[in-house]
Design a protein around this motif. Structure first.
Motif, PDB file in Angstrom:
ATOM      1  N   PRO A 150       7.115  -4.429  -9.080  1.00  0.00           N
ATOM      2  CA  PRO A 150       5.975  -4.212  -9.920  1.00  0.00           C
ATOM      3  C   PRO A 150       5.492  -2.782  -9.635  1.00  0.00           C
ATOM      4  O   PRO A 150       4.755  -2.062 -10.425  1.00  0.00           O
ATOM      5  CB  PRO A 150       4.876  -4.792  -8.847  1.00  0.00           C
ATOM      6  CG  PRO A 150       5.770  -6.185  -8.503  1.00  0.00           C
ATOM      7  CD  PRO A 150       7.081  -5.546  -8.214  1.00  0.00           C
ATOM      8  N   HIS A 151       6.189  -2.079  -8.598  1.00  0.00           N
ATOM      9  CA  HIS A 151       5.874  -0.571  -8.387  1.00  0.00           C
ATOM     10  C   HIS A 151       6.696   0.321  -9.349  1.00  0.00           C
ATOM     11  O   HIS A 151       6.126   1.428  -9.844  1.00  0.00           O
ATOM     12  CB  HIS A 151       5.898  -0.273  -6.810  1.00  0.00           C
ATOM     13  CG  HIS A 151       5.331  -1.168  -6.097  1.00  0.00           C
ATOM     14  ND1 HIS A 151       3.839  -0.917  -5.806  1.00  0.00           N
ATOM     15  CD2 HIS A 151       5.617  -2.139  -5.303  1.00  0.00           C
ATOM     16  CE1 HIS A 151       3.223  -1.693  -5.070  1.00  0.00           C
ATOM     17  NE2 HIS A 151       4.275  -2.561  -4.649  1.00  0.00           N
ATOM     18  N   VAL A 152       7.868  -0.261  -9.623  1.00  0.00           N
ATOM     19  CA  VAL A 152       8.659   0.678 -10.423  1.00  0.00           C
ATOM     20  C   VAL A 152       8.238   0.265 -11.899  1.00  0.00           C
ATOM     21  O   VAL A 152       8.246   1.603 -12.647  1.00  0.00           O
ATOM     22  CB  VAL A 152      10.128  -0.001 -10.579  1.00  0.00           C
ATOM     23  CG1 VAL A 152      11.126   0.533 -11.721  1.00  0.00           C
ATOM     24  CG2 VAL A 152      10.759   0.268  -9.219  1.00  0.00           C
ATOM     25  N   LYS A 153       7.679  -0.870 -12.208  1.00  0.00           N
ATOM     26  CA  LYS A 153       6.981  -1.030 -13.645  1.00  0.00           C
ATOM     27  C   LYS A 153       5.759  -0.105 -13.814  1.00  0.00           C
ATOM     28  O   LYS A 153       5.597   0.587 -14.726  1.00  0.00           O
ATOM     29  CB  LYS A 153       6.697  -2.388 -13.595  1.00  0.00           C
ATOM     30  CG  LYS A 153       6.244  -2.669 -15.276  1.00  0.00           C
ATOM     31  CD  LYS A 153       5.941  -4.303 -15.183  1.00  0.00           C
ATOM     32  CE  LYS A 153       7.020  -5.246 -15.152  1.00  0.00           C
ATOM     33  NZ  LYS A 153       6.620  -6.575 -14.877  1.00  0.00           N
TER      34      LYS A 153
ATOM     35  N   ARG B 145       0.773  -1.353   0.046  1.00  0.00           N
ATOM     36  CA  ARG B 145      -0.008  -0.062  -0.113  1.00  0.00           C
ATOM     37  C   ARG B 145       0.939   1.156   0.114  1.00  0.00           C
ATOM     38  O   ARG B 145       0.550   2.180  -0.914  1.00  0.00           O
ATOM     39  CB  ARG B 145      -0.825  -0.020   1.186  1.00  0.00           C
ATOM     40  CG  ARG B 145      -1.862   1.100   1.319  1.00  0.00           C
ATOM     41  CD  ARG B 145      -2.865   1.159   0.108  1.00  0.00           C
ATOM     42  NE  ARG B 145      -3.776   2.220   0.377  1.00  0.00           N
ATOM     43  CZ  ARG B 145      -4.330   3.058  -0.472  1.00  0.00           C
ATOM     44  NH1 ARG B 145      -4.155   2.782  -1.889  1.00  0.00           N
ATOM     45  NH2 ARG B 145      -5.305   3.868  -0.424  1.00  0.00           N
ATOM     46  N   LEU B 146       1.905   1.133   0.745  1.00  0.00           N
ATOM     47  CA  LEU B 146       2.732   2.433   0.828  1.00  0.00           C
ATOM     48  C   LEU B 146       3.496   2.693  -0.340  1.00  0.00           C
ATOM     49  O   LEU B 146       3.541   3.537  -0.971  1.00  0.00           O
ATOM     50  CB  LEU B 146       3.953   2.343   1.977  1.00  0.00           C
ATOM     51  CG  LEU B 146       5.008   3.255   2.040  1.00  0.00           C
ATOM     52  CD1 LEU B 146       4.339   4.701   2.250  1.00  0.00           C
ATOM     53  CD2 LEU B 146       6.118   2.930   2.983  1.00  0.00           C
ATOM     54  N   MET B 147       4.099   1.425  -0.932  1.00  0.00           N
ATOM     55  CA  MET B 147       4.566   1.384  -2.346  1.00  0.00           C
ATOM     56  C   MET B 147       3.941   1.943  -3.367  1.00  0.00           C
ATOM     57  O   MET B 147       4.407   2.790  -4.362  1.00  0.00           O
ATOM     58  CB  MET B 147       5.289  -0.078  -2.454  1.00  0.00           C
ATOM     59  CG  MET B 147       6.541  -0.264  -1.712  1.00  0.00           C
ATOM     60  SD  MET B 147       7.998   0.616  -1.781  1.00  0.00           S
ATOM     61  CE  MET B 147       8.685  -0.328  -3.469  1.00  0.00           C
ATOM     62  N   SER B 148       2.389   1.640  -3.314  1.00  0.00           N
ATOM     63  CA  SER B 148       1.592   1.916  -4.522  1.00  0.00           C
ATOM     64  C   SER B 148       1.479   3.529  -4.407  1.00  0.00           C
ATOM     65  O   SER B 148       1.327   4.308  -5.493  1.00  0.00           O
ATOM     66  CB  SER B 148       0.354   1.504  -4.151  1.00  0.00           C
ATOM     67  OG  SER B 148      -0.718   1.702  -5.220  1.00  0.00           O
ATOM     68  N   LYS B 149       1.212   4.162  -3.040  1.00  0.00           N
ATOM     69  CA  LYS B 149       1.182   5.195  -2.951  1.00  0.00           C
ATOM     70  C   LYS B 149       2.441   6.288  -3.425  1.00  0.00           C
ATOM     71  O   LYS B 149       2.314   7.252  -4.239  1.00  0.00           O
ATOM     72  CB  LYS B 149       1.029   5.891  -1.380  1.00  0.00           C
ATOM     73  CG  LYS B 149      -0.518   5.610  -1.214  1.00  0.00           C
ATOM     74  CD  LYS B 149      -0.903   6.263   0.400  1.00  0.00           C
ATOM     75  CE  LYS B 149      -2.390   5.966   0.510  1.00  0.00           C
ATOM     76  NZ  LYS B 149      -2.770   6.781   1.729  1.00  0.00           N
ATOM     77  N   LEU B 150       3.534   5.748  -3.323  1.00  0.00           N
ATOM     78  CA  LEU B 150       4.817   6.397  -3.634  1.00  0.00           C
ATOM     79  C   LEU B 150       4.885   6.294  -5.109  1.00  0.00           C
ATOM     80  O   LEU B 150       5.548   7.102  -5.877  1.00  0.00           O
ATOM     81  CB  LEU B 150       5.924   5.850  -2.845  1.00  0.00           C
ATOM     82  CG  LEU B 150       5.973   6.144  -1.380  1.00  0.00           C
ATOM     83  CD1 LEU B 150       7.445   5.258  -0.587  1.00  0.00           C
ATOM     84  CD2 LEU B 150       6.065   7.566  -1.086  1.00  0.00           C
ATOM     85  N   SER B 151       4.471   5.028  -5.613  1.00  0.00           N
ATOM     86  CA  SER B 151       4.348   5.147  -6.912  1.00  0.00           C
ATOM     87  C   SER B 151       3.498   5.950  -7.979  1.00  0.00           C
ATOM     88  O   SER B 151       3.971   6.521  -8.894  1.00  0.00           O
ATOM     89  CB  SER B 151       4.078   3.398  -7.367  1.00  0.00           C
ATOM     90  OG  SER B 151       3.907   3.422  -8.781  1.00  0.00           O
ATOM     91  N   ASP B 152       2.346   6.042  -7.375  1.00  0.00           N
ATOM     92  CA  ASP B 152       1.375   7.215  -7.747  1.00  0.00           C
ATOM     93  C   ASP B 152       2.143   8.513  -7.639  1.00  0.00           C
ATOM     94  O   ASP B 152       2.012   9.298  -8.748  1.00  0.00           O
ATOM     95  CB  ASP B 152       0.041   7.177  -7.074  1.00  0.00           C
ATOM     96  CG  ASP B 152      -0.567   5.893  -7.515  1.00  0.00           C
ATOM     97  OD1 ASP B 152      -0.330   5.288  -8.300  1.00  0.00           O
ATOM     98  OD2 ASP B 152      -1.444   5.488  -6.677  1.00  0.00           O
ATOM     99  N   MET B 153       2.659   8.786  -6.595  1.00  0.00           N
ATOM    100  CA  MET B 153       3.235   9.995  -6.504  1.00  0.00           C
ATOM    101  C   MET B 153       4.344  10.474  -7.506  1.00  0.00           C
ATOM    102  O   MET B 153       4.547  11.342  -8.137  1.00  0.00           O
ATOM    103  CB  MET B 153       4.064  10.324  -5.148  1.00  0.00           C
ATOM    104  CG  MET B 153       4.620  11.582  -4.785  1.00  0.00           C
ATOM    105  SD  MET B 153       5.539  11.719  -3.237  1.00  0.00           S
ATOM    106  CE  MET B 153       7.062  10.524  -3.883  1.00  0.00           C
ATOM    107  N   ALA B 154       5.338   9.372  -7.707  1.00  0.00           N
ATOM    108  CA  ALA B 154       6.502   9.446  -8.596  1.00  0.00           C
ATOM    109  C   ALA B 154       6.176   9.901 -10.153  1.00  0.00           C
ATOM    110  O   ALA B 154       6.656  10.619 -10.705  1.00  0.00           O
ATOM    111  CB  ALA B 154       7.376   8.314  -8.440  1.00  0.00           C
ATOM    112  N   ALA B 155       4.792   8.830 -10.365  1.00  0.00           N
ATOM    113  CA  ALA B 155       4.269   9.206 -11.912  1.00  0.00           C
ATOM    114  C   ALA B 155       3.727  10.265 -11.762  1.00  0.00           C
ATOM    115  O   ALA B 155       4.053  11.102 -13.132  1.00  0.00           O
ATOM    116  CB  ALA B 155       3.435   7.999 -12.104  1.00  0.00           C
TER     117      ALA B 155
END
Length: 349
Positions: free
Chosen positions: A218-221, A173-183
């Motif tokens: 998966p989150h970098v992808k 969940r944390l990684m998903s939020k950080l992934s959304d932020m980065a994108a």
């Protein structure tokens, strides 16, 4: 416009190898140190004219083929609810570390227009003034998580790995939020004029390959998938000690992968399946050596790099404060002249 760097990112022929340096705007430059006497890193970032000036300084002084935005990977995390400072000789210090499911849920979506307009204005200024391409960047989810969870830089990442192994749902969940932020952050940078973007994952090499594939990849992808419609070169730098992770990157929708100095360029390309341009990978501390030794190392990398199209000369990590500006300027000139000669020799007739 000198677009040699962009051509190399796309795997196109170049007349000489392009060069830029991670942390090329930094404490090795006496003029930068003078600015830092009056302003902190974050204070410089909040002043677009000053941030642009600092970004341009190494381009003019070193003759590099690309500028990289003066900023910090932590800049956008304040927008999602992280309270932090950059502390001298320490690095990011987090005042509200994220360690529970409730902490993760408190994190809000990034608000670029509300919180990061100063970064976008800096990018717009640079596009008007630069004669070389502008690279902007963001922090990758694992590297940001390692600061946000630990509360400061770490060598063991014990709290980070504890969450990853013990609470995988909270972790993802944390990684998903950080992934959304980065994108979202990288897309806004591109929309405001960035000509290439780099995703820094400086510390992900601390993970075993299986854990990287399960908990991080998966989150970098996802970040690169969300940017797939944007036609600018995208770079993934998996940081130091990341050679064993390279075979897992072959499905990323990126254009360039940065290599650290522990992996020979030919081997890096092999592990990446020949799918990307590569960037790197001089050990930064070679710059402490005499100039002839620096040239020997650079020549070896260039000879290896130009065997295939798509090579950008860089360091395997960022510049350090004790580096010599004069040696860097001389190295840049050497890379240009030596690679131009070698590339000319390869042309038939």
């Amino acid at each position: 416009m000198n677009d040699r760097f962009l051509s190399a990112c796309r795997g196109e022929p170049v007349d000489r190898v392009p060069v830029w340096y991670m942390r090329q705007a930094g404490r090795y430059d006496p003029d930068y140190r003078k600015i830092k006497e009056n302003y902190s890193l974050l204070e410089i970032c909040r002043q677009p004219e000053l941030a642009a000036e600092v970004t341009i300084m190494p381009v003019n002084k070193l003759g590099v083929d690309a500028a990289i935005l003066y900023s910090d990977i932590m800049n956008p995390v304040a927008s999602i609810g992280i309270d932090f400072d950059i502390v001298k000789d320490v690095g990011p210090v987090i005042h509200n570390p994220v360690r529970t499911a409730a902490d993760v849920e408190k994190l809000r979506p990034i608000d670029v227009d509300g919180d990061l307009l100063h970064v976008m204005e800096t990018i717009r200024i640079l596009r008007r003034e630069l004669k070389v391409p502008l690279i902007t960047f963001g922090g990758a989810p694992f590297t940001l998580a390692s600061y946000i969870i630990e509360g400061r830089p770490s060598k063991s990442y014990i709290r980070t790995k504890t969450m990853m192994y013990s609470e995988p749902e909270v972790w993802h969940r944390l990684m998903s939020k950080l992934s959304d932020m980065a994108a979202s952050y990288l897309r806004a940078q591109i929309e405001n004029g960035a000509q290439a973007v780099q995703l820094f994952d400086s510390w992900v090499g601390s993970l075993a390959p299986h854990d990287f594939a399960q908990f991080v990849l998966p989150h970098v992808k996802a970040i690169f998938e969300k940017l797939a419609d944007v036609n600018v070169p995208k770079i993934y730098f998996p940081g130091v000690s990341s050679g064993e992770l390279l075979p897992y990157l072959t499905e990323l929708r990126t254009d360039v992968v940065g290599l650290d100095w522990r992996v020979p360029i030919a081997e890096g390309r092999r592990r990446l399946g020949g799918k990307f341009a590569v960037q790197g990978n001089l050990d930064p501390y070679v710059l402490t050596a005499p100039q002839n030794v620096i040239h020997e190392h650079a020549a070896r990398l260039i000879d290896e790099g130009i065997k295939e199209p798509g090579y950008i000369f860089n360091l395997g990590h960022g510049l350090f404060p004790e580096a010599s500006l004069e040696k860097l300027r001389e190295l840049t000139q050497f890379v240009h002249e030596y690679s131009e000669q070698k590339l000319r020799e390869r042309v038939p007739g």
